[in-house]
Design a protein around this motif. Sequence first.
Motif, PDB file in Angstrom:
ATOM      1  N   MET A 162       0.832  -1.187   0.000  1.00 29.24           N
ATOM      2  CA  MET A 162       0.000   0.000   0.000  1.00 29.24           C
ATOM      3  C   MET A 162       0.875   1.249   0.000  1.00 29.24           C
ATOM      4  N   ARG A 163       0.563   2.161  -0.909  1.00 27.02           N
ATOM      5  CA  ARG A 163       1.256   3.439  -0.961  1.00 27.02           C
ATOM      6  C   ARG A 163       0.249   4.520  -0.591  1.00 27.02           C
ATOM      7  N   THR A 164       0.531   5.290   0.442  1.00 28.85           N
ATOM      8  CA  THR A 164      -0.371   6.367   0.840  1.00 28.85           C
ATOM      9  C   THR A 164       0.078   7.637   0.127  1.00 28.85           C
ATOM     10  N   LEU A 165      -0.778   8.130  -0.772  1.00 26.43           N
ATOM     11  CA  LEU A 165      -0.391   9.216  -1.671  1.00 26.43           C
ATOM     12  C   LEU A 165      -1.340  10.403  -1.541  1.00 26.43           C
ATOM     13  N   PRO A 166      -0.826  11.609  -1.755  1.00 24.90           N
ATOM     14  CA  PRO A 166      -1.704  12.790  -1.718  1.00 24.90           C
ATOM     15  C   PRO A 166      -2.490  12.937  -3.016  1.00 24.90           C
ATOM     16  N   VAL A 167      -3.710  13.378  -2.898  1.00 23.36           N
ATOM     17  CA  VAL A 167      -4.478  13.755  -4.080  1.00 23.36           C
ATOM     18  C   VAL A 167      -3.917  15.082  -4.579  1.00 23.36           C
ATOM     19  N   LYS A 168      -3.383  15.090  -5.798  1.00 24.71           N
ATOM     20  CA  LYS A 168      -2.774  16.307  -6.332  1.00 24.71           C
ATOM     21  C   LYS A 168      -3.808  17.227  -6.974  1.00 24.71           C
ATOM     22  N   GLN A 169      -4.837  16.626  -7.558  1.00 18.38           N
ATOM     23  CA  GLN A 169      -5.832  17.431  -8.273  1.00 18.38           C
ATOM     24  C   GLN A 169      -7.145  16.665  -8.323  1.00 18.38           C
ATOM     25  N   VAL A 170      -8.253  17.397  -8.264  1.00 19.45           N
ATOM     26  CA  VAL A 170      -9.583  16.815  -8.453  1.00 19.45           C
ATOM     27  C   VAL A 170     -10.234  17.530  -9.630  1.00 19.45           C
ATOM     28  N   VAL A 171     -10.592  16.763 -10.653  1.00 24.12           N
ATOM     29  CA  VAL A 171     -11.257  17.323 -11.830  1.00 24.12           C
ATOM     30  C   VAL A 171     -12.738  16.978 -11.736  1.00 24.12           C
ATOM     31  N   VAL A 172     -13.584  17.994 -11.677  1.00 25.44           N
ATOM     32  CA  VAL A 172     -15.024  17.784 -11.569  1.00 25.44           C
ATOM     33  C   VAL A 172     -15.637  17.786 -12.970  1.00 25.44           C
ATOM     34  N   HIS A 173     -16.137  16.628 -13.400  1.00 19.62           N
ATOM     35  CA  HIS A 173     -16.814  16.539 -14.698  1.00 19.62           C
ATOM     36  C   HIS A 173     -18.256  17.018 -14.559  1.00 19.62           C
ATOM     37  N   HIS A 174     -18.919  16.577 -13.528  1.00 17.03           N
ATOM     38  CA  HIS A 174     -20.209  17.098 -13.090  1.00 17.03           C
ATOM     39  C   HIS A 174     -20.490  16.494 -11.720  1.00 17.03           C
ATOM     40  N   ASP A 175     -21.584  16.892 -11.083  1.00 15.28           N
ATOM     41  CA  ASP A 175     -21.888  16.382  -9.745  1.00 15.28           C
ATOM     42  C   ASP A 175     -21.918  14.861  -9.770  1.00 15.28           C
ATOM     43  N   GLY A 176     -21.092  14.274  -8.923  1.00 16.00           N
ATOM     44  CA  GLY A 176     -21.074  12.820  -8.837  1.00 16.00           C
ATOM     45  C   GLY A 176     -20.180  12.129  -9.841  1.00 16.00           C
ATOM     46  N   LEU A 177     -19.370  12.866 -10.585  1.00 17.75           N
ATOM     47  CA  LEU A 177     -18.421  12.276 -11.528  1.00 17.75           C
ATOM     48  C   LEU A 177     -17.142  13.101 -11.505  1.00 17.75           C
ATOM     49  N   LYS A 178     -16.078  12.515 -10.957  1.00 18.42           N
ATOM     50  CA  LYS A 178     -14.834  13.247 -10.777  1.00 18.42           C
ATOM     51  C   LYS A 178     -13.631  12.380 -11.113  1.00 18.42           C
ATOM     52  N   SER A 179     -12.532  13.039 -11.462  1.00 18.61           N
ATOM     53  CA  SER A 179     -11.246  12.376 -11.659  1.00 18.61           C
ATOM     54  C   SER A 179     -10.290  12.824 -10.560  1.00 18.61           C
ATOM     55  N   PHE A 180      -9.522  11.877 -10.034  1.00 17.63           N
ATOM     56  CA  PHE A 180      -8.577  12.131  -8.949  1.00 17.63           C
ATOM     57  C   PHE A 180      -7.172  11.806  -9.442  1.00 17.63           C
ATOM     58  N   VAL A 181      -6.288  12.787  -9.315  1.00 19.49           N
ATOM     59  CA  VAL A 181      -4.930  12.674  -9.842  1.00 19.49           C
ATOM     60  C   VAL A 181      -3.943  12.485  -8.692  1.00 19.49           C
ATOM     61  N   PHE A 182      -3.083  11.450  -8.829  1.00 21.70           N
ATOM     62  CA  PHE A 182      -2.079  11.118  -7.817  1.00 21.70           C
ATOM     63  C   PHE A 182      -0.690  11.120  -8.451  1.00 21.70           C
ATOM     64  N   PRO A 183       0.362  11.309  -7.647  1.00 25.80           N
ATOM     65  CA  PRO A 183       1.706  11.111  -8.191  1.00 25.80           C
ATOM     66  C   PRO A 183       1.886   9.646  -8.576  1.00 25.80           C
ATOM     67  N   GLY A 217       4.126  11.764 -15.109  1.00 26.92           N
ATOM     68  CA  GLY A 217       4.396  11.372 -13.731  1.00 26.92           C
ATOM     69  C   GLY A 217       3.179  11.374 -12.833  1.00 26.92           C
ATOM     70  N   GLN A 218       1.987  11.277 -13.438  1.00 30.74           N
ATOM     71  CA  GLN A 218       0.761  11.292 -12.655  1.00 30.74           C
ATOM     72  C   GLN A 218      -0.161  10.144 -13.101  1.00 30.74           C
ATOM     73  N   ILE A 219      -0.941   9.649 -12.176  1.00 30.68           N
ATOM     74  CA  ILE A 219      -1.910   8.599 -12.462  1.00 30.68           C
ATOM     75  C   ILE A 219      -3.295   9.128 -12.105  1.00 30.68           C
ATOM     76  N   GLU A 220      -4.260   8.867 -12.956  1.00 29.61           N
ATOM     77  CA  GLU A 220      -5.599   9.430 -12.805  1.00 29.61           C
ATOM     78  C   GLU A 220      -6.637   8.321 -12.668  1.00 29.61           C
ATOM     79  N   ILE A 221      -7.550   8.487 -11.724  1.00 27.94           N
ATOM     80  CA  ILE A 221      -8.660   7.562 -11.514  1.00 27.94           C
ATOM     81  C   ILE A 221      -9.957   8.353 -11.630  1.00 27.94           C
ATOM     82  N   THR A 222     -10.883   7.864 -12.424  1.00 28.98           N
ATOM     83  CA  THR A 222     -12.163   8.531 -12.623  1.00 28.98           C
ATOM     84  C   THR A 222     -13.268   7.685 -12.013  1.00 28.98           C
ATOM     85  N   ALA A 223     -14.111   8.312 -11.196  1.00 27.19           N
ATOM     86  CA  ALA A 223     -15.134   7.576 -10.451  1.00 27.19           C
ATOM     87  C   ALA A 223     -16.470   8.288 -10.486  1.00 27.19           C
TER      88      ALA A 223
END
Length: 268
Positions: A10-31, A62-68
């Motif tokens: 497990m790597r505990t990483l800071p959220v570098k950026q949150v991209v809001v596509h619309h309410d309830g749909l966002k992308s989270f960017v990590f190192p 150098g960033q990884i993005e997860i969209t949820a």
Amino acid sequence: MSLVMPSHEMRTLPVKQVVVHHDGLKSFVFPQTFDIEPGQFVMLWIPGLDEKPFSVSDVRDGQIEITAKAVGPFSQALMACQPGDRLGLRGPFGRGFRPRGRGLVVGGGMGIAPLRYLAHRLEEEKASFEVILGARTARDIVFSGDFSRYGAQIATDDGTLGKQCLVTTLAERRCGERAFDVIYGCGPEPMLVALKKLADRTGIDCQLSLERHMKCGIGICGSCCVDGSGICICREGPVLDKAELDRVADFGLPHRDATGARKQPKTV
């Protein structure tokens, strides 16, 4: 430089950026602290709550993005995370897409997000491919601007963007117009079943990303093992090719829950 660490750590990483596509749909960017291929997945941990599997929607600079999308308690809690919050990541897990030849990329709903990373990789490798996307409404076509660079065809249930039809209708039409070597697919399982039938009829190979309940992520607990094959989606999947899908007896059936029980269809 290649980033190599044991995937179970497990790597505990800071959220570098949150991209809001619309309410309830966002992308989270990590190192980015590890290498991951398109179609592979990570286990995302919210401290004090739980961890869940997510495919990645992009890896670059150098960033990884997860969209949820907010669906249940875990994803609802994820929506509240802000830049600077620290979350846990384990991965990479499973087998991703294996690009070859001329490809048709087909995505439905939230299955569109991980195909963005695949499209970027295919573009980098100068591979020949086309994109077809589908969702209920225009609002649900995530990264539509990004995919427009590839001339993506789009289908929506309500006709608010592209053609008013099923995404598989567009895929079948395109396969009748042009030759492809492989169909890459990610989305709701009924869509994947239709793509597998299309691949069978046309003699095209397919690589489809399946979703199952996962606990360990490394093939030990067996909770994501699919009937008839012994294939664990977290290990041999989540992307399976045509020959592997031929061995899966529960492809297209209701999924098993955390107890291992299969949900029964509702009767009237």
